[in-house]
Design a protein around this motif. Structure first.
Motif, mmCIF file in Angstrom:
data_model
loop_
_atom_site.group_PDB
_atom_site.id
_atom_site.type_symbol
_atom_site.label_atom_id
_atom_site.label_comp_id
_atom_site.label_asym_id
_atom_site.label_seq_id
_atom_site.Cartn_x
_atom_site.Cartn_y
_atom_site.Cartn_z
ATOM 1 N N ALA A 182 58.646 12.336 123.542
ATOM 2 C CA ALA A 182 58.079 11.401 122.765
ATOM 3 C C ALA A 182 57.177 11.194 121.922
ATOM 4 O O ALA A 182 57.257 10.809 121.065
ATOM 5 N N VAL A 183 56.010 12.021 122.366
ATOM 6 C CA VAL A 183 54.981 12.444 121.411
ATOM 7 C C VAL A 183 55.296 12.997 119.969
ATOM 8 O O VAL A 183 54.883 12.356 118.926
ATOM 9 N N PHE A 184 56.009 13.950 120.196
ATOM 10 C CA PHE A 184 56.295 14.794 118.926
ATOM 11 C C PHE A 184 57.382 13.917 118.126
ATOM 12 O O PHE A 184 57.547 14.097 116.795
ATOM 13 N N SER A 185 58.410 13.132 118.929
ATOM 14 C CA SER A 185 59.501 12.559 118.099
ATOM 15 C C SER A 185 58.578 11.309 117.362
ATOM 16 O O SER A 185 58.853 11.074 116.210
ATOM 17 N N GLU A 186 57.683 10.930 117.693
ATOM 18 C CA GLU A 186 56.941 9.805 117.115
ATOM 19 C C GLU A 186 55.883 10.400 115.988
ATOM 20 O O GLU A 186 55.867 9.577 114.959
ATOM 21 N N LEU A 187 55.491 11.599 116.158
ATOM 22 C CA LEU A 187 54.773 12.080 115.142
ATOM 23 C C LEU A 187 55.780 12.688 114.171
ATOM 24 O O LEU A 187 55.134 12.382 112.780
ATOM 25 N N GLU A 188 56.940 12.998 114.463
ATOM 26 C CA GLU A 188 57.799 13.328 113.302
ATOM 27 C C GLU A 188 58.206 12.122 112.391
ATOM 28 O O GLU A 188 58.363 12.235 111.435
ATOM 29 N N ARG A 189 58.425 11.079 113.253
ATOM 30 C CA ARG A 189 58.826 9.765 112.274
ATOM 31 C C ARG A 189 57.760 9.239 111.679
ATOM 32 O O ARG A 189 57.891 9.032 110.605
ATOM 33 N N LYS A 190 56.629 9.549 112.005
ATOM 34 C CA LYS A 190 55.344 9.091 111.266
ATOM 35 C C LYS A 190 55.144 9.949 109.966
ATOM 36 O O LYS A 190 54.912 9.570 108.823
ATOM 37 N N ARG A 191 55.527 11.185 110.304
ATOM 38 C CA ARG A 191 55.239 12.145 109.079
ATOM 39 C C ARG A 191 56.367 11.882 108.081
ATOM 40 O O ARG A 191 56.158 11.971 106.812
ATOM 41 N N ALA A 192 57.721 11.635 108.496
ATOM 42 C CA ALA A 192 58.841 11.362 107.637
ATOM 43 C C ALA A 192 58.437 9.918 106.611
ATOM 44 O O ALA A 192 58.700 9.949 105.697
ATOM 45 N N LYS A 193 57.810 8.867 107.518
ATOM 46 C CA LYS A 193 57.653 7.662 107.020
ATOM 47 C C LYS A 193 56.332 7.945 105.866
ATOM 48 O O LYS A 193 56.572 7.434 104.584
ATOM 49 N N ALA A 194 55.620 8.770 106.168
ATOM 50 C CA ALA A 194 54.428 9.121 105.197
ATOM 51 C C ALA A 194 54.831 9.744 104.131
ATOM 52 O O ALA A 194 54.320 9.625 102.959
ATOM 53 N N GLU A 195 55.838 10.598 104.162
ATOM 54 C CA GLU A 195 56.340 11.463 103.194
ATOM 55 C C GLU A 195 57.054 10.809 102.187
ATOM 56 O O GLU A 195 57.160 10.708 100.924
ATOM 57 N N LYS A 196 57.753 9.771 102.959
ATOM 58 C CA LYS A 196 58.747 8.839 102.022
ATOM 59 C C LYS A 196 57.829 7.659 101.309
ATOM 60 O O LYS A 196 58.120 7.528 100.151
ATOM 61 N N LEU A 197 56.881 7.471 101.843
ATOM 62 C CA LEU A 197 55.758 6.621 101.147
ATOM 63 C C LEU A 197 55.217 7.281 99.804
ATOM 64 O O LEU A 197 55.050 6.789 98.940
ATOM 65 N N ARG A 198 54.991 8.502 100.077
ATOM 66 C CA ARG A 198 54.358 9.332 98.910
ATOM 67 C C ARG A 198 55.217 9.411 97.680
ATOM 68 O O ARG A 198 54.963 9.127 96.645
ATOM 69 N N ASP A 199 56.442 9.702 98.223
ATOM 70 C CA ASP A 199 57.628 9.846 97.337
ATOM 71 C C ASP A 199 57.746 8.431 96.470
ATOM 72 O O ASP A 199 58.113 8.702 95.267
ATOM 73 N N TYR A 200 57.748 7.527 97.190
ATOM 74 C CA TYR A 200 57.775 6.121 96.625
ATOM 75 C C TYR A 200 56.946 5.884 95.475
ATOM 76 O O TYR A 200 57.070 5.152 94.432
#
Length: 289
Positions: free
Chosen positions: A112-130
């Motif tokens: 659960a921890v690593f899934s949450e971390l991966e979700r947050k990293r993906a969101k942060a990367e998408k935010l930077r791209d946008y």
């Protein structure tokens, strides 16, 4: 990596501790106790050292795990076992089952921890791209919206020409400055609140300006029945909307840049300063009445 070490160390520490309790390993035997203390100390040190967004997510998941799983298990399983252990000798198999259950629960928590971390990293990367895409589109648009000095001079010249000749109707080009925004608006919630407000306000102004430009390109604006003075007022409104869009775009670019270079807190502080400066004249005028 630090979180992985923390989890490995934590599982090992709990496993060794339960083994001591379950199988009666003498506490005066140095190697087992030393290993247990080293693992616990290393886990605690790594956990405290690991600060930042990942640690915050880990804390959140651990807290949810403790509330939703650990406490109910302790209440419904641990308490009866504790009472029974006072009257009966609990078999080693039962302790083994407890340890196995703990390992399974810890594995779920780790996943659960690593899934949450991966979700947050993906969101942060998408935010930077946008942010990068919108920054580029807004920056390019500002170059075409208003060239200080020349744009105002040109607008004044057109208004003067309209006043001098009732038959003169300016040509208003069709402009599109929101292609990227329209493609990203379906996931606009990815952006942080501090920049999303400025971005949405800017593009709302752009769309209003485009709508007015379309009206000025229509037949009603060019029909002989419309008075020239009304056309002049519409053109002046159009130019003022371009100026406002330029200012809003600059504001959005400043916030995006501040967020990218210095983080959310700095962007929030910048937005607060800009808002306070914008509110100061109105507050002064209200107090002078």
């Amino acid at each position: 990596m630090a979180i992985l070490l923390v989890w490995v160390g934590g599982v090992a520490a709990v496993f060794l501790a339960l083994s001591v309790l379950a199988f009666g390993v003498p506490l005066d035997k140095g190697p087992s106790v030393a290993l247990l203390l080293v693992v616990i100390s290393a886990s605690g040190w790594l956990y405290l050292r690991h600060t930042g967004d990942d640690a915050q997510v880990t804390h959140t998941v651990i807290f949810k795990f403790l509330i939703s799983i650990a406490l109910p298990v302790l209440a419904f399983l641990g308490a009866p076992l504790l009472v029974l252990s006072q009257f009966y000798d609990i078999e080693i198999r039962l302790w083994q089952a407890i340890i196995a259950g703990l390992v399974i629960a810890t594995g779920w928590l780790t996943s659960a921890v690593f899934s949450e971390l991966e979700r947050k990293r993906a969101k942060a990367e998408k935010l930077r791209d946008y942010h990068k895409a919108l920054y580029a589109e807004i920056g390019y648009t500002l170059q075409t919206l208003l060239d200080r000095g020349e744009a105002e001079t040109e607008a004044a010249r057109i208004v003067a020409q309209m006043r001098g000749s009732k038959k003169f109707i300016p040509f208003i080009p069709r402009e599109h400055h929101d292609f990227l925004y329209d493609s990203l608006v379906g996931e606009i919630e990815v952006l942080p609140r501090v920049t999303i407000d400025a971005i949405v306000a800017y593009y709302s102004q752009i769309k209003s300006m485009t709508a007015l430009a379309d009206d000025m390109r229509g037949e009603a604006f060019r029909s002989p029945g419309m008075q020239q003075e009304r056309r002049i007022l519409m053109y002046q409104d159009y130019f003022e909307m371009r100026k406002n869009a330029f200012a809003m775009g600059q504001h959005a670019l400043r916030l995006i840049k501040e967020y990218a270079e210095k983080g959310p807190a700095a962007a929030e502080a910048l937005a607060a300063r800009i808002n306070s400066q914008a509110a100061a004249p109105s507050d002064l005028s209200q107090g002078s009445e």
